[in-house]
Write a protein that holds these residues in place. Sequence first.
Motif, short mmCIF file in Angstrom:
data_model
loop_
_atom_site.label_atom_id
_atom_site.label_comp_id
_atom_site.label_asym_id
_atom_site.label_seq_id
_atom_site.Cartn_x
_atom_site.Cartn_y
_atom_site.Cartn_z
N MET A 1 -31.14 -32.01 -31.17
CA MET A 1 -31.55 -31.96 -29.77
C MET A 1 -32.67 -32.94 -29.53
SD MET A 1 -33.03 -28.72 -27.69
CE MET A 1 -33.56 -28.92 -26.01
N MET A 3 -35.87 -34.06 -27.69
CA MET A 3 -36.92 -33.41 -26.92
C MET A 3 -37.61 -34.44 -26.03
SD MET A 3 -36.94 -30.18 -27.66
CE MET A 3 -38.54 -29.37 -27.67
N PRO A 5 -39.86 -35.19 -22.40
CA PRO A 5 -40.86 -34.43 -21.63
C PRO A 5 -40.19 -33.49 -20.63
CG PRO A 5 -41.46 -36.74 -21.71
CD PRO A 5 -40.13 -36.64 -22.37
N ALA A 7 -37.24 -32.05 -20.93
CA ALA A 7 -36.66 -30.91 -21.63
C ALA A 7 -37.75 -29.89 -21.94
CB ALA A 7 -35.99 -31.38 -22.91
N VAL A 8 -38.90 -30.38 -22.38
CA VAL A 8 -39.96 -29.46 -22.76
C VAL A 8 -40.50 -28.73 -21.53
CG1 VAL A 8 -42.31 -29.31 -23.66
CG2 VAL A 8 -40.64 -30.78 -24.79
N VAL A 9 -40.87 -29.47 -20.51
CA VAL A 9 -41.56 -28.86 -19.39
C VAL A 9 -40.59 -28.06 -18.51
CG1 VAL A 9 -42.86 -29.32 -17.29
CG2 VAL A 9 -43.40 -30.55 -19.39
N GLY A 11 -37.42 -27.26 -19.12
CA GLY A 11 -36.66 -26.28 -19.90
C GLY A 11 -37.46 -25.02 -20.13
N SER A 12 -38.72 -25.16 -20.53
CA SER A 12 -39.48 -23.94 -20.82
C SER A 12 -39.82 -23.19 -19.53
CB SER A 12 -40.73 -24.26 -21.65
OG SER A 12 -41.52 -25.20 -20.99
N LEU A 13 -40.03 -23.93 -18.44
CA LEU A 13 -40.29 -23.23 -17.18
C LEU A 13 -39.06 -22.45 -16.71
CD1 LEU A 13 -42.45 -25.62 -14.98
CD2 LEU A 13 -43.00 -23.30 -15.69
N LEU A 15 -36.72 -21.18 -18.62
CA LEU A 15 -36.63 -19.98 -19.46
C LEU A 15 -37.60 -18.92 -18.97
CD1 LEU A 15 -36.42 -21.38 -23.10
CD2 LEU A 15 -34.74 -19.92 -21.95
N LEU A 16 -38.83 -19.36 -18.70
CA LEU A 16 -39.84 -18.41 -18.25
C LEU A 16 -39.39 -17.71 -16.97
CD1 LEU A 16 -42.78 -17.41 -18.88
CD2 LEU A 16 -43.50 -18.94 -17.06
N ILE A 19 -36.86 -15.08 -17.69
CA ILE A 19 -37.42 -13.92 -18.40
C ILE A 19 -38.30 -13.10 -17.46
CG2 ILE A 19 -38.92 -13.25 -20.31
CD1 ILE A 19 -37.82 -15.89 -21.68
N LEU B 158 -41.04 -37.76 -29.26
CA LEU B 158 -42.11 -36.78 -29.05
C LEU B 158 -42.23 -35.89 -30.28
CD1 LEU B 158 -41.74 -35.41 -25.42
CD2 LEU B 158 -43.15 -37.28 -26.27
N TRP B 163 -44.81 -31.13 -27.89
CA TRP B 163 -44.02 -30.11 -27.16
C TRP B 163 -44.86 -28.86 -26.95
CZ3 TRP B 163 -39.68 -29.22 -31.33
CH2 TRP B 163 -39.15 -30.44 -31.74
N LEU B 171 -46.87 -23.34 -19.11
CA LEU B 171 -46.48 -21.93 -19.05
C LEU B 171 -47.68 -21.04 -18.79
CD1 LEU B 171 -43.81 -21.75 -21.90
CD2 LEU B 171 -43.48 -22.04 -19.45
N LEU B 238 -37.61 -27.17 -34.02
CA LEU B 238 -36.88 -26.82 -32.80
C LEU B 238 -36.68 -25.32 -32.68
CD1 LEU B 238 -34.03 -29.48 -32.58
CD2 LEU B 238 -35.80 -29.05 -30.88
N PHE B 241 -39.95 -23.57 -31.90
CA PHE B 241 -40.45 -23.81 -30.54
C PHE B 241 -39.70 -22.98 -29.51
CE2 PHE B 241 -40.19 -26.17 -26.52
CZ PHE B 241 -41.53 -26.26 -26.20
N TRP B 242 -38.39 -23.12 -29.50
CA TRP B 242 -37.62 -22.43 -28.45
C TRP B 242 -37.61 -20.92 -28.65
CZ3 TRP B 242 -37.27 -24.89 -24.21
CH2 TRP B 242 -37.13 -26.29 -24.20
N ILE B 245 -40.78 -19.33 -27.26
CA ILE B 245 -40.81 -19.14 -25.81
C ILE B 245 -39.90 -17.99 -25.39
CG2 ILE B 245 -40.22 -20.23 -23.61
CD1 ILE B 245 -41.20 -22.85 -24.86
N HIS B 250 -40.87 -11.59 -24.15
CA HIS B 250 -40.19 -10.32 -23.92
C HIS B 250 -40.97 -9.10 -24.39
CE1 HIS B 250 -36.39 -12.68 -23.49
NE2 HIS B 250 -36.11 -11.70 -22.68
#
Lengths: 310, 456
Positions: A1, A3, A5, A7-9, A11-13, A15-16, A19, B158, B163, B171, B238, B241-242, B245, B250
């Motif tokens: 994959m 990574m 910027p 994807a990181v920013v 992507g994680s937002l 997911l958040l 959730i 990166l 990351w 977040l 990887l 990291f994922w 998150i 949870h």
Amino acid sequence: MKMTPMAVVVGSLMLLAAIVFMVVYMPWATRVEEPSEILRPRSDVEARGRALYIANGCVYCHSQSIRTIDWGLGAERIAQAGDYILDQPILLGSARTGPDLSQEGGEHPDDWHIAHFTNPRYTRTLSIMPAVAYLGQQNLEDLTAYVQGLGLKQADRRMQRQRFWKQEAIRAYEAGPVANVEWLHATVPEGWRNLPNPYPTSEAGLARGHKLYQDFCLGCHGPVGDGMGPAQPYLYPPPLNFTILKDRGISGGILYYQIMNGITGTAMPYFKKELESEKIWDVGNYVAVYFINQSDANTEPRGIDAANEP
Amino acid sequence: MTTDAHTADQPYLTAKGFCITSGLWLVVATFMGLLGATELIAPDLTENIGWLVFGRIRPIHVNLVLFGFVTPGLLGAAFYYFPRLLRTRIYSDKLGVVTVLLWNLTLVAAVVSLAAGHTQGREYAEMIWPIDMLVVAVFVLVFINLIMTVRQRREPVLYVSVWYVCAAVVLTGATFSLGNVIWQPTSGALVGIPDAILLWFYGHNVFGLLLTPLAAGVAYYVIPRACQSPLYSHTLSLLGFWSLIVVYTHIGTHHLLQVPVPTWLKVISIVDSVAMVIPVMAFLINIWYTARGRLGAIHADIGAKFVFTGTIMYFFVSIQGSMMALPQVQRVTHFNNWVVAHAHVGVLGFAGMIALGGLYYVLPRIAGKPLYSRFLADFQYWMVLIGVVGFTSVLTIAGLVQGHAWLNGETVYRVIPQIHVYYVYRAALGLMIFISAVLGLYNILRTLYFNPGEAR
Ligand code: HEM
């Protein structure tokens, strides 16, 4: 994959967000909205007291959440979601450095709380709770009103009881020592009144009684049992001066019953949760021997001697 | 992980600023902790000094540790390694310095307002709305500086540390705003049980989405550097990291297992608390295998030594945490000093150790001179290590005494004298940590200024 910027920013937002939808939004959308049977709105003065409770960090030492496994203060009632639906913020707490306060209302009369807030060591010698006298009299009264409302409708019933017996106790106290002692003893069930302390006085027992007295009673009844402990100025009726009990029909059974059950309406708390049977006999006999100077320990009727008696 | 001559001549003003911020507030935060610990032994010591009452000291201590010491420390290292990993200069040191100043202003405002009793009363979300806004602003400024640095990078790939830091800052900006209910300026809270659920969602994410990824970022930078060996596995990076998150977010409801919240939510939080072994072990295996056979190099570098010890603490606190989320365990451990022990292993032992490690790793490189005193840094290492292990031991024992006594039907008042001696030990250990924090600040300042060492 790979990574990037993005994807990181992003992507994680994303997911958040997903959730948050599941573990925050869904519980909110499906929240309990029916009040529980004890719920009532708080009065203005209670709300002011609650603000003081928050401002002074009471929440770091006191939970307001009774669990199925609890035995302590307030454990007569397990917490329900419907108890909290008016609370903003909710004050569940995360530590019990002090006891849970969910059902604190009516455990004690107001004067006990004022003495306790002025300095907790006054009513509870070994307490590590901070003194909050710096708040000033008006605030202490508001805080007391809040604490007396904890438990809501259930607390209101207990407060009614406190107020009723407070009047009775004051009337008896103001009628003079003889009438007061008579009244106090008349409240003790007959069977207990005629019961002598079944165990003999022993040095070890008196030493235990001495320690218990220091840890639990000293702040009110005072080091010499004359009722002049540091809490005295705050309490009405004031703590009993034990010396007046001599030749007034006192018995081991009365001492035991009063210590076990407390005297609702006065600052005298119950100790049935705190002290096991032997400890109650011991501290009662300590009071009888040293302060009243009249002990009926080991007199008839006393049944079969217990196996540990010397 | 290559660097250029191009990046070498930077002033690293932002990194410097964050390092000093961290060292300074560590002193204040540990002092507050020590004061609180002393009040639990001698409650009338500060009698009737309202702003020093335990209930106000405690949130000051906690907020300063999280936002005054650990976060700035970890960011200080990040502002050093971002330009190096990305082969560029920091986007704007001017912006960075403004951020640092604003951050310190925010902390002062937090201390003053909490001492004055202005609090929203929600753990980790105590600060009142204007200060919440300052915190959000600071996170936005940090994010702008970092993401712009990323955009002007000359290194296409990166690295994992990047990351982690980017995700942590974004977040946390989001969960902080959410958790502090910033659309309700007066109360800063929801109503009833949903308020508790949101609070602990956010509260746990302070550790999960702020401290942990920032600390992981530092470990991922310092350990391979100090060992001079490439990272063990990109795949594990990887995965770690994922899964961090996804899983960490949870589990907040494991703080509410004994409260009337929906059962399905409790089940999720318990299952995911156990599943935390995935992100934890992915990270740890990656770091530990990178360091395999090279512990000598780690021992030789005081920064790396702190960081590596922090990873061991992370192992311990996480395994312990997974156990604590089991309802049968929590019957004993909830509401008492066991949790306080766990909190200190996590925040001081893991995130704090790594923050100090990052600091001591980057400071000599920023100053261009060796550390002012390796001895003082080593002294601090041992004081913090003994302090954390000591805290854990005595508070765990105290917690077990409390938990078992309560289950047995004893009242809270009866147990107070039984745990007194552990409170005394705790305060003594706190004193050690506080003294080492003062010496640490001295060491930091002497390394940056008035450093008699040879420039290298
Ligand atoms: C797998 C990882 C972890 C799990 C499953 C976990 C689990 C838990 C649980 C169940 C509690 C609540 C205890 C109770 O109230 O009975 C707790 C509290 C806490 N944890 Fe962790 N933990 C983990 C890692 C960490 C880390 C890495 C940190 C710090 C960086 C941390 C810091 C804390 C703190 C500060 C508290 C106290 C919260 C309070 O104020 O009540 N934990 N943890």
